[in-house]
Design a protein around this motif. Structure first.
Motif, mmCIF file in Angstrom:
data_model
loop_
_atom_site.group_PDB
_atom_site.id
_atom_site.type_symbol
_atom_site.label_atom_id
_atom_site.label_comp_id
_atom_site.label_asym_id
_atom_site.label_seq_id
_atom_site.Cartn_x
_atom_site.Cartn_y
_atom_site.Cartn_z
ATOM 1 N N LEU B 158 0.811 -1.283 -0.103
ATOM 2 C CA LEU B 158 0.018 0.067 -0.158
ATOM 3 C C LEU B 158 0.799 1.131 -0.164
ATOM 4 C CD1 LEU B 158 -2.004 -1.327 2.934
ATOM 5 C CD2 LEU B 158 -2.487 -1.811 0.705
ATOM 6 N N THR B 159 0.686 2.161 -0.990
ATOM 7 C CA THR B 159 1.465 3.230 -0.917
ATOM 8 C C THR B 159 0.315 4.472 -0.602
ATOM 9 O OG1 THR B 159 1.101 3.287 -3.295
ATOM 10 C CG2 THR B 159 3.102 2.682 -2.586
ATOM 11 N N GLY B 160 0.999 5.654 -0.040
ATOM 12 C CA GLY B 160 0.271 6.686 0.331
ATOM 13 C C GLY B 160 -0.396 6.610 1.921
ATOM 14 N N SER B 161 -0.975 7.587 2.293
ATOM 15 C CA SER B 161 -1.371 7.465 3.577
ATOM 16 C C SER B 161 -2.645 6.730 3.426
ATOM 17 C CB SER B 161 -1.709 9.245 3.960
ATOM 18 O OG SER B 161 -1.586 9.379 5.533
ATOM 19 N N LEU B 162 -3.047 6.191 4.852
ATOM 20 C CA LEU B 162 -4.159 5.326 5.148
ATOM 21 C C LEU B 162 -4.969 5.901 6.080
ATOM 22 C CD1 LEU B 162 -2.323 1.878 5.262
ATOM 23 C CD2 LEU B 162 -3.485 2.928 3.252
ATOM 24 N N SER B 163 -6.244 5.694 5.832
ATOM 25 C CA SER B 163 -7.174 6.171 6.851
ATOM 26 C C SER B 163 -7.420 5.184 8.081
ATOM 27 C CB SER B 163 -8.626 6.562 6.193
ATOM 28 O OG SER B 163 -9.297 5.067 5.704
ATOM 29 N N GLU B 164 -8.021 5.565 9.129
ATOM 30 C CA GLU B 164 -8.199 4.488 10.193
ATOM 31 C C GLU B 164 -9.103 3.245 9.799
ATOM 32 O OE1 GLU B 164 -9.268 6.342 13.810
ATOM 33 O OE2 GLU B 164 -9.256 4.505 14.872
ATOM 34 N N GLU B 165 -9.913 3.650 8.902
ATOM 35 C CA GLU B 165 -10.867 2.511 8.312
ATOM 36 C C GLU B 165 -10.053 1.477 7.579
ATOM 37 O OE1 GLU B 165 -14.778 3.464 6.072
ATOM 38 O OE2 GLU B 165 -14.122 5.054 7.150
ATOM 39 N N SER B 166 -9.380 2.098 6.779
ATOM 40 C CA SER B 166 -8.626 1.014 5.707
ATOM 41 C C SER B 166 -7.633 0.417 6.452
ATOM 42 C CB SER B 166 -8.098 1.930 4.555
ATOM 43 O OG SER B 166 -7.024 2.576 4.946
ATOM 44 N N ILE B 167 -6.869 0.985 7.541
ATOM 45 C CA ILE B 167 -6.016 0.296 8.457
ATOM 46 C C ILE B 167 -6.481 -0.662 8.922
ATOM 47 C CG2 ILE B 167 -4.401 0.241 10.223
ATOM 48 C CD1 ILE B 167 -3.767 3.540 9.613
ATOM 49 N N GLN B 168 -7.620 -0.600 9.475
ATOM 50 C CA GLN B 168 -8.672 -1.538 10.206
ATOM 51 C C GLN B 168 -9.085 -2.741 9.100
ATOM 52 O OE1 GLN B 168 -12.371 -0.662 12.079
ATOM 53 N NE2 GLN B 168 -12.543 -2.635 12.936
ATOM 54 N N LYS B 169 -9.415 -2.416 7.999
ATOM 55 C CA LYS B 169 -9.751 -3.389 7.056
ATOM 56 C C LYS B 169 -8.418 -4.220 6.662
ATOM 57 C CE LYS B 169 -11.308 -1.863 3.187
ATOM 58 N NZ LYS B 169 -11.878 -0.526 2.641
ATOM 59 N N HIS B 170 -7.362 -3.695 6.535
ATOM 60 C CA HIS B 170 -6.058 -4.418 6.184
ATOM 61 C C HIS B 170 -5.614 -5.283 7.375
ATOM 62 C CE1 HIS B 170 -5.807 -2.261 2.487
ATOM 63 N NE2 HIS B 170 -5.715 -1.265 3.051
#
Lengths: 547, 176, 392
Positions: B158-170
């Motif tokens: 994953l490149t670029g800044s991640l949102s909290e939501e997407s971090i959780q998904k990952h």
């Protein structure tokens, strides 16, 4: 379609043959009336012309055509020139964005150039396809011609059909009753002129430089090898192209070597031509005119190799391999890798020193020296005095909220927030210090951090290169040169001498350099009783009037 | 086999060979940048780094757990944005077998320490001083995050800044 | 040493000039035009040419000794060397074919090239790091030699066209031939104008605004017909420009080009008025004894001799050096691309001639195009297209 053509001499020729492979009789009806015969490829049947049935044959014949080959060359030539109108993307300044750069620099035409993708023309799909098609044409056209040419040159007979001789560009008849003596004499002279003589039924064929005919095919083979080398470069592991920035005193792993090698920069220097140097005084006029002219860029480095297997990040033992001074034109080479001097940065800041000073009395209370790579949190001075580093911005700027931030980790423009603790201000006074700038965000201070000096170092940029395809390119280039020299500097000359009753017929052919052939013939005939043959293309023989 | 047939077969095979060479070159030319980088689907290269508290982390020791491997720098704004989110998710997932390893790309101890203090980060943060790990992972723009599953395979990059939501998904994706 | 070197170059220039007139004399004599026996004029002419070549070789060697490196490191040195190799190639071809008519065209072209070279800075300049390599000598001299031999094919082609093109009526062919003639006249114009204004030390400074909206200064050495973007004359008493260019065009170079074309045009019109003939038609009687077939062969032969030398120097040696100095043997730098274009062009020429039977006039026109590409390399690529090789 007829598969074969039978000649009266008994030889069976493949379909499409113009001149009988054996005796040279003209087989192609359209050629019978012309004054001279077409000797290209010896009049042999080019395979492409023979079969034209399936789609495969059609594709094959398309690439076999010289017209197609030349068209491809011309297309490539024009396309290549378009790519030089403005610089390619790789040559624009690295800080510039191509979508902005071309328009800013060259106006509307620059924008168009970018939109059409010409800024990356040489790696575009259509350019690559053109090269591939040219390569295909090289291969197929060569296969199609070299085989029949080889066959007909191998099969050629000494005695040729009358029509074949008469229609050669160089042709002459001499009446003589001493054929045997003349023949013996001619044979001797031609042999001494390094002709290979073949005899048959009392006729002579003198031939020299046949190997020149293979020149074009040899050079095409060289070119095909070069194209293959270009393709192999795409294979993983064949090609490495990395950049390594290295500060003086720093040791880093060399990228692209998978952690195997490390390099230390001992010193980097730039030397310029100096009028004070005796050996540079020849250039005084040029130095006066241009100003500074650089003499040398040099990085003195030490190469290390890792001992044993360690993981990335793990402490490893390195042993020294060698010292080297990398200069332009003098890369460091080791184990298929080469390191080149390509860029540099002079006087990058490495340390900054400040004095803690009372602003009014100018009295100082000791000096701190901050390593810009590894600053400390607390700098103790003499009793009761200390400086705490609250924040450090190596490449300082104010962001959109007017907050100090750093643009990069490189100390291009360092700034500090200090807390100066002194016996009279035990809580400390906060001061923001940047280059030529001091702010006191929490009110007027008694003390300041007075700038006391800097230490700098130079940084070198090296390109790390490994190219395992180089030798293949070189091999292809060498074969090309051999082929092109073979084809250009040697000529395939043939002289046919035949006896008819009371006459000697002499005909000559060369693939090029007719002047040389004529000179050869006239020197051969000097002192014999045979008349010099005529060049049937000479204006007087063509019946043209001089204007 | 007669002569004509032999010729047809020879011509066909030469043309097929040349066609294959062309397709290979075009394909290689357009994927050359991607090939240079570490791709998802590959096995993650093992490495050893020491975190700010002096604990050593070896990637292969986390076999059986998911690893959220993040590369970052203190000057990099997008890295800074995602850090607090990563920390929150770390609190949630560290007991579910997901580890976060945040590799700084070789800045000074001072800068990293200040950064950690500023954002109250609790997951292991290590400095790749001699840049060996980032070289092995061919890091270019920051931030980059590799999602490594329990078998040590990179399942996404994953490149670029991640949102909290997407971090959780990952995190869910690499949870063993 | 530097002075001696300069004088030797000057001497060679004069010798070539005199040699040209003797070649003119040689072909007026019917006997001399036939290839076998040379007349006295031709012997003197080729003697002078060889003497001139030796003098120029002397210039080359003394300058090499003085500077410590082969004098092929800037535009002046490279171009004079190219001129010298053109003469050398002519001498070689002369001894094969014994055609004085070739000299009548080869020497003036060499003279023009050397004169053009002298318009650039002539100081002995030191080598920047990228040039400090033996490959400088090897690559540049071989590439220039290859180009010079290829240029002989152009000389022969001109000879061919001047003779073969029908001057009794106007046609596309006569027009193109006049374009070639005009290009040479314009070169003379450039040389005359540049040396005149440099003799009176003309300098005019212009303040102007470049494409980044920054102020900059241009130093003009010719009166400004064309001024820079928002240009403002700063030197008193000098000419104000008639038009001003947009910022993305280098007005100084454009001004030089306009001056050359303009002075060339005046010269050309003068010649036309004086002779009341096309320029090519003026030369036509001089070549009446020329054997077209032989000239065609000379043109072809010089390409055959030059092509391998060019490949070796401009591509193979160039690649070896680029690998050492620039880390890669090929990088699509404009000069590299133009070397490739030149090579591709002559490759196409050879294929057309060998397989399509393009001989005689067609082949002569192609040789003209080939020379145009070589000149484009020398002038446009060096001075205008940005790149690593740039001399500008």
């Amino acid at each position: 379609m007829k598969e074969v053509v039978n000649c009266v001499c008994g030889h069976v020729n493949p379909h499409g043959t113009i001149l009988c492979e054996s005796c040279g009789r003209v087989l192609d009806e359209t050629q019978k009336d012309s004054k001279m015969i077409d000797m290209r490829y010896e009049g042999s049947a080019r395979r492409s012309q023979t079969y034209n049935k399936s789609i495969i044959d059609k594709i094959w014949n398309f690439f076999s055509s010289v017209k197609v080959g030349v068209s491809l060359i011309v297309i490539l030539l024009i396309a290549s020139s378009v790519g030089t109108i403005f610089p390619q993307e790789q040559y624009i300044p690295p800080t510039e964005l191509p979508e902005v750069f071309y328009e800013k620099e060259y106006g509307f035409s620059g924008k168009l150039y970018y939109l059409l993708g010409f800024h990356n023309l040489y790696s575009s799909w259509w350019y690559l396809i053109c090269i591939a098609m040219l390569g295909t044409s090289l291969l197929i056209a060569s296969i199609d011609r070299v085989v029949p040419l080889y066959r007909s040159l191998k099969k050629q007979k000494v005695s040729r059909h009358d029509g074949f001789l008469k229609k050669q560009r160089i042709f002459g008849i001499t009446k003589t009753d001493q054929q045997d003596i003349e023949f013996a004499e001619l044979k001797k002279i031609l042999e001494s002129r390094r002709y290979k003589i073949k005899e048959e039924n009392g006729n002579l064929l003198a031939e020299k430089g046949r190997f020149a005919r293979w020149g074009p095919y040899v050079n095409h083979a060289g070119l095909i090898i070069v194209l293959i080398a270009g393709m192999l470069r795409f294979l993983p592991g064949m090609y490495v192209d990395e950049v390594l920035w290295l500060r003086e005193g720093e040791t880093k792993g060399i990228p692209g070597t998978d952690g195997r090698y490390a390099l230390k920069n001992n010193q980097f220097k730039v030397e310029i031509y100096d009028k004070k140097n005796k050996e540079d005084q020849t250039f005084n006029a040029a130095i006066d005119k241009v100003g500074t002219i650089v003499k040398n860029y040099q990085a003195d480095v030490t190469l290390y190799e890792k001992e044993g297997n360690t993981l990335p990040g793990e402490e490893a033992k390195f042993k020294k391999v060698k010292d080297h001074s990398i200069k332009v034109n003098n890369p460091l080479k080791h184990d298929h890798y080469a390191l080149y001097q390509v860029d540099f940065k002079l006087d990058e800041l490495s340390e900054m020193s400040f004095n803690l000073m009372n602003k009014n009395t100018k009295e100082t209370f000791g000096m701190i020296t901050i390593s810009l790579d590894d600053p400390k949190t607390m700098y103790k001075l003499k009793d009761g005095y200390s400086v705490e580093l609250l924040s450090y911005f190596p490449d300082f700027e104010f962001d959109e909220n007017q907050e100090p931030v750093t643009k990069s980790p490189i100390p291009n423009n360092p700034a500090f927030i200090f807390n100066m603790k002194t016996p009279d201000k035990p809580e400390g006074e906060v001061s923001f210090v940047a280059i030529q700038q001091t702010l006191e965000p929490l009110g007027e201070n008694t003390y300041k951090m007075a700038f006391a000096g800097v230490d700098t170092r130079n940084v070198t940029a090296l390109t790390v290169r490994k190219d395992l395809t180089l030798w293949i390119f070189f091999l292809g280039g060498a074969i090309f040169m051999i082929g092109v020299i073979q084809g250009a500097y040697w000529n395939h000359r043939r002289i046919w001498i035949q006896r008819k009753d009371g006459e000697i017929w002499l005909a000559g052919h060369t693939n090029k350099n007719w002047h040389g052939l004529k000179r050869d013939i006239s020197m051969t005939l000097e002192g014999t009783n045979i008349d010099e043959p005529e060049d049937q293309l000479e204006p007087k023989n063509l019946g043209e009037l001089e204007k | 086999m007669d002569k004509k047939q032999r010729r047809l077969i020879m011509r066909t095979s030469i043309l097929v060979l040349l066609g294959a060479a062309l397709v290979f070159s075009l394909y290689a030319n357009f994927t050359k940048e991607k090939v240079a980088a570490v791709q998802k689907g590959e096995m993650a290269r093992d490495f050893v780094l020491t975190d700010m508290d002096g604990n050593t982390h070896k990637l292969s020791d986390y076999k059986g757990q998911g690893v959220f491997l993040n590369f970052w720098g203190t000057w990099c704004k997008p890295c800074e944005y995602e850090m607090p989110y990563m920390d929150k998710q770390y609190q949630k997932y560290k007991d579910q077998g997901v580890q976060i390893l945040a590799v700084n790309v070789g800045e000074s101890n001072y800068s990293v320490k200040k950064f950690v203090e500023k954002h109250y980060l609790t997951f292991p943060i290590m400095i790749d001083k001699n840049k060996q790990v980032q070289t092995a992972y061919k890091i270019d723009p920051l931030p980059v995050t590799f999602l490594i599953d329990k078998n040590g395979k990179i399942i996404d990059k994953l490149t670029g800044s991640l949102s909290e939501e997407s971090i959780q998904k990952h995190m869910e994706r690499i949870k063993p | 040493m530097v002075e001696l070197s300069g004088n030797l170059l000057y001497a060679s220039f004069i010798l070539y000039l005199i040699g040209t007139f003797f070649f003119g004399g040689a072909i007026r004599d019917k006997k001399g035009a036939l290839e076998k026996k040379q007349n006295k004029w031709a012997v003197i002419a080729i003697g002078l040419t060889i003497l001139g070549f030796v003098a120029q070789l002397g210039y080359f060697i003394t300058r090499w000794v003085a500077s410590g490196h082969a004098p092929v490191s800037n535009l002046f040195e490279f171009t004079t060397f190219f001129g010298m190799m053109l003469v050398a190639a002519f001498i070689l071809i002369y001894f094969i074919y014994k055609t004085p008519a070739l000299g009548l065209f080869a020497l003036p072209i060499a003279l023009l090239i050397i004169a053009y070279a002298s318009m650039f800075p002539r100081e002995i300049s030191p080598l920047i790091p990228a040039l400090q390599s033996d490959w400088l000598h090897i690559h540049v001299t071989t590439a220039a030699t290859g180009q010079a031999v290829l240029s002989i094919s152009f000389v022969a082609a001109i000879l061919y066209l001047v003779k073969s093109v029908d001057q009794t009526r106007r046609s596309k062919k006569t027009a193109w031939l006049e374009v070639i003639m005009f290009a040479m006249v314009a070169t003379i114009g450039f040389v005359i104008i540049t040396s005149t204004f440099s003799a009176i030390d003309y300098k005019a400074n212009f303040k102007w605004v470049n494409k980044y909206d920054e102020e900059a200064v241009f130093e003009y050495h010719l009166p400004a017909l064309i001024g820079p973007h928002e240009g403002e004359l700063m030197t008193e008493g000098k000419m104000e420009p008639f038009v001003k260019m947009p910022a993305i065009i280098d007005a100084n170079k454009a001004n030089t080009v306009v001056w050359s074309l303009f002075s060339g045009l005046i010269l050309y019109v003068l010649i036309r008025l004086l002779f009341r003939k096309r320029v090519a038609a003026i030369f036509k009687p001089l070549v009446k004894n020329v054997n077209l077939d032989l000239v065609d062969e000379i043109s072809y032969r010089s390409i055959l001799i030059g092509f391998p030398i060019f490949t070796l120097g401009a591509l193979i040696f160039a690649m070896i050096w680029a690998q050492i100095a620039w880390t890669r043997f090929w990088g699509w730098d404009p000069k590299e691309v133009w070397a490739l274009i030149t090579w591709l062009f002559y490759a196409a020429f050879l294929h057309l001639r060998l397989s399509k039977g393009w001989q005689g006039e067609k082949s002569a026109w192609l040789a003209v195009v080939g020379f145009a590409i070589i000149m484009f390399n020398l002038i446009v690529v060096n001075l205008i297209l940005a790149g690593l090789h740039s001399y500008a």
